[in-house]
Design a protein around this motif. Structure first.
Motif, PDB file in Angstrom:
ATOM      1  N   ARG A 200      10.013  64.366  26.698  1.00 23.90           N
ATOM      2  CA  ARG A 200      11.008  64.379  28.367  1.00 23.90           C
ATOM      3  C   ARG A 200      11.134  65.543  29.049  1.00 23.90           C
TER       4      ARG A 200
ATOM      5  N   LYS B 276       9.042  67.112  32.793  1.00 26.86           N
ATOM      6  CA  LYS B 276       9.153  67.939  33.395  1.00 26.86           C
ATOM      7  C   LYS B 276       8.091  69.094  33.383  1.00 26.86           C
TER       8      LYS B 276
ATOM      9  N   LEU C 169      15.386  63.629  37.362  1.00 20.26           N
ATOM     10  CA  LEU C 169      15.206  64.740  35.645  1.00 20.26           C
ATOM     11  C   LEU C 169      16.115  65.241  35.845  1.00 20.26           C
TER      12      LEU C 169
ATOM     13  N   GLY D 222      12.190  58.973  38.160  1.00 18.10           N
ATOM     14  CA  GLY D 222      11.290  60.205  37.780  1.00 18.10           C
ATOM     15  C   GLY D 222       9.941  60.217  37.461  1.00 18.10           C
TER      16      GLY D 222
END
Ligand code: HEM
Length: 194
Positions: free
Chosen positions: A30, A34, A79, A136
């Protein structure tokens, strides 16, 4: 045939980008996602406003319906990276020059073509990171099931413009510079702002 020339002339650059944009890697987590989104956002939020929307409309391309910066912004918000998004918005200093409509078509080729890999990427994100369009993944989902028709329309408009303007070389050169610019943007640290 402008589309064939574009694909051929940028094939190697695309292959290189696929390995730089390492989203399909099983180790991709994750935080990596990002970071990836901030890099895309830095590029799109700088380059999108540089394309003259009225000139493109005159050439038949409605960019209002094709904007993607706001999708990246929404994904970063979802996010929890909204501060980062605000900080890097429009800060890419290595954007390609876009002073003619032909150059703008070369730039749009790269940004529109990026939607084609989105479906594969979405499946991977859902499976490994539980990321969907709603939480997201709206940028990679892009036009959803309309990706195919939107690309077909882009091909038709670009082909018509290139034939009328006799501008194949300028479009291709611009697409190559745009791929370079994108790769350079990716090579920069995610936190860099200049
Ligand atoms: C992991 C990342 C990526 C994957 C898996 C991927 C995958 C794909 C796929 C499957 C296609 C369709 C090929 C075809 O139908 O012949 C495509 C086309 C394309 N992609 Fe990507 N792509 C990725 C990243 C990118 C990025 C970051 C950009 C640009 C910033 C980009 C630009 C393009 C362009 C311009 C085309 C159109 C090629 C043509 O002229 O037909 N791609 N990509």
């Amino acid at each position: 045939m402008i589309m064939g020339k574009l694909k051929e002339a940028t094939r190697e650059q695309h292959e290189n980008l696929e390995s730089i944009v390492d989203v399909m890697n099983k180790m991709f987590n994750r935080d990596d996602y990002k970071t990836l989104l901030t890099k895309f956002y830095r590029f799109y939020s700088t380059v999108e406003p540089l394309v003259a929307i009225n000139d493109m409309k005159a050439a038949g391309l409605d960019l209002d319906a094709r904007r993607k910066s706001h999708l990246l912004e929404a994904d970063l918000n979802a996010l929890g990276s909204s501060d980062e998004a605000a900080r890097i918005k429009g800060t890419w200093s290595g954007a390609p020059t876009i002073d003619t409509t032909a150059k703008a078509f070369g730039v749009c080729y790269v940004m529109e073509g990026a939607t084609l890999g989105g479906q594969v990427i979405m499946r991977h994100l859902k499976q490994h990171l539980d990321i969907t369009t709603e939480n997201g993944g709206s940028f990679f989902n892009s036009y959803g099931e309309r990706v195919g028709p939107m690309w077909k329309e882009f091909i038709a408009i670009t082909t018509a413009f290139a034939e009328t303007a006799n501008a194949d070389d300028e479009i291709v050169e611009s697409a190559k510079r745009t791929f370079d610019s994108f790769a350079n943007c990716f090579a920069e640290s995610a936190t860099a702002t200049a």
